[in-house]
Design an enzyme around this catalytic site. Structure first.
Site, PDB file in Angstrom:
ATOM      1  N   HIS A 245       5.965 -11.433   2.482  1.00 25.62           N
ATOM      2  CA  HIS A 245       6.982 -10.378   2.532  1.00 25.62           C
ATOM      3  C   HIS A 245       7.267  -9.846   3.945  1.00 25.62           C
ATOM      4  O   HIS A 245       8.373  -9.985   4.473  1.00 25.62           O
ATOM      5  CB  HIS A 245       6.542  -9.186   1.675  1.00 25.62           C
ATOM      6  CG  HIS A 245       6.168  -9.524   0.269  1.00 25.62           C
ATOM      7  ND1 HIS A 245       7.097  -9.774  -0.706  1.00 25.62           N
ATOM      8  CD2 HIS A 245       4.959  -9.650  -0.331  1.00 25.62           C
ATOM      9  CE1 HIS A 245       6.486 -10.014  -1.856  1.00 25.62           C
ATOM     10  NE2 HIS A 245       5.182  -9.949  -1.654  1.00 25.62           N
TER      11      HIS A 245
HETATM   12  C1  BDR Z   1       5.003  -5.209  -0.255  1.00 24.52           C
HETATM   13  O1  BDR Z   1       3.885  -4.577  -0.848  1.00 24.52           O
HETATM   14  C2  BDR Z   1       2.714  -4.874  -0.157  1.00 24.52           C
HETATM   15  O2  BDR Z   1       1.725  -5.282  -1.045  1.00 24.52           O
HETATM   16  C3  BDR Z   1       3.056  -5.936   0.862  1.00 24.52           C
HETATM   17  O3  BDR Z   1       2.332  -5.719   2.055  1.00 24.52           O
HETATM   18  C4  BDR Z   1       4.541  -5.761   1.075  1.00 24.52           C
HETATM   19  O4  BDR Z   1       4.819  -4.828   2.088  1.00 24.52           O
HETATM   20  C5  BDR Z   1       5.559  -6.241  -1.213  1.00 24.52           C
HETATM   21  O5  BDR Z   1       5.953  -5.633  -2.411  1.00 24.52           O
END
Ligand code: BDR
Ligand code: CA
Length: 315
Positions: A245
């Protein structure tokens, strides 16, 4: 290309994918100048996110970087964490030493406010990779800084992919929806990197092996990190790899041409029990609500991973 690097503040809750985003930023000095890193409570509580941020700086050899601790809880809610994804430390996977570099004394929110007031207006970009608590607190406490922000490029939300922590909400927005609402209503220029795009940035086996094949400490650590949350995501999505992400935010800054999206209106659901934290994105422009964000929905994943791997090889 001859433009000077964009000045950024990374607001983060490391998190293995946050860690890779920080490494990508440090590896790209011609594109981004990291003024500071503000930690926020999110994937794990603040003492761990502020520790993990420093561990990542040390991994990159950047003990000169400034890391600040910000807010330790969402604006009005109890903190929800994600150890089930990121492990107990938030950075499970690689074997990294405890950090020795200090945490700055200043609060992360004060650093954001002071930096935006000190730097020329329109010259600082905020890159939130976690819940938006620090950013919203800064906007709330010092509304004069909102007009001084060049852009907020954030990882959060979803439209076509809907949700990952509830059926209708993405983690970063769900943890602090009131903070997200403040940011989305602030009038600041916003680019959203939602699940719609990050779910296309999958760390396949081949991409993970390419990190390890760099033969460096950083390459090995990134391979171990992405391998760790792979286990959880493979079970959950049954996909060919876990979504990476947060590095998409820095990737967008470095190579915006790899990404596409639409200027649309995005509102945050803060009331409903069922859809709390939903990013209500008017993708099909069926309302007359004013566009307030560039909502990204696609990327050239192969070129993104090639760029990421090439940049990480520099560390
Ligand atoms: C987001 O949530 C976190 O677990 C990850 O780091 C990312 O920023 C994805 O939904
Ligand atoms: Ca994150």
């Amino acid at each position: 290309m001859s433009n000077s690097p964009r000045k950024i503040i990374i607001d983060t809750d490391p998190g293995q994918d946050d860690a890779v985003a920080i490494l990508l930023a440090f590896a790209s000095p011609e594109d981004v100048d990291v003024l500071g890193i503000t930690a926020v409570a999110g994937n794990v509580p603040l003492p761990l996110t502020s520790r993990n941020a420093r561990m990542v700086c040390e991994l990159a050899g950047r003990t000169d970087a400034k890391v600040f601790a910000g807010c330790d809880a969402p604006l009005v809610r109890r903190l929800i964490t994600a150890e089930h994804v990121h492990g107990k430390s938030g950075l499970d996977g690689p074997d990294l030493p405890e950090p020795t570099m200090p945490l700055q004394d200043q609060h992360g929110v004060d650093f954001i406010i002071d930096t935006l007031r000190e730097q020329p207006a329109g010259s600082v970009t905020l890159c939130p990779l976690g819940p938006l608590t620090n950013i919203a607190t800064a906007f709330d406490r010092a509304p004069d800084i909102i007009d001084r922000v060049q852009e907020v490029i954030l990882m959060g939300g979803a439209y076509f992919e809907v949700g990952n922590v509830t059926p209708t909400a993405e983690f970063n927005i769900y943890v602090d929806p009131e903070a997200a609402e403040i940011v989305f209503k602030s009038g600041v220029k916003i680019t959203v990197i939602p699940l719609d795009v990050t779910h296309k940035a999958l760390v396949t086996k081949a991409r993970n092996s390419a990190f390890r094949a760099l033969g460096t400490h950083v390459g090995e650590a990134v391979s171990d990190m992405t391998d760790f949350f792979e286990r959880f995501d493979r079970e959950k999505y049954g996909s060919e790899g876990a979504p990476l992400h947060d590095p998409c935010v820095i990737g967008y800054l470095i190579a915006p041409r790899l990404f596409t999206g639409r200027h649309i209106n995005v509102e945050i659901e803060t009331q409903s029990k069922l859809t709390l934290g939903m990013t209500v994105a008017d993708w099909w422009r069926v309302t007359s609500r004013e566009p307030n964000a560039l909502f990204i929905n696609d990327l050239d994943a192969d070129r993104f991973f090639t760029l990421l791997t090439e940049r990480l090889s520099r560390l």
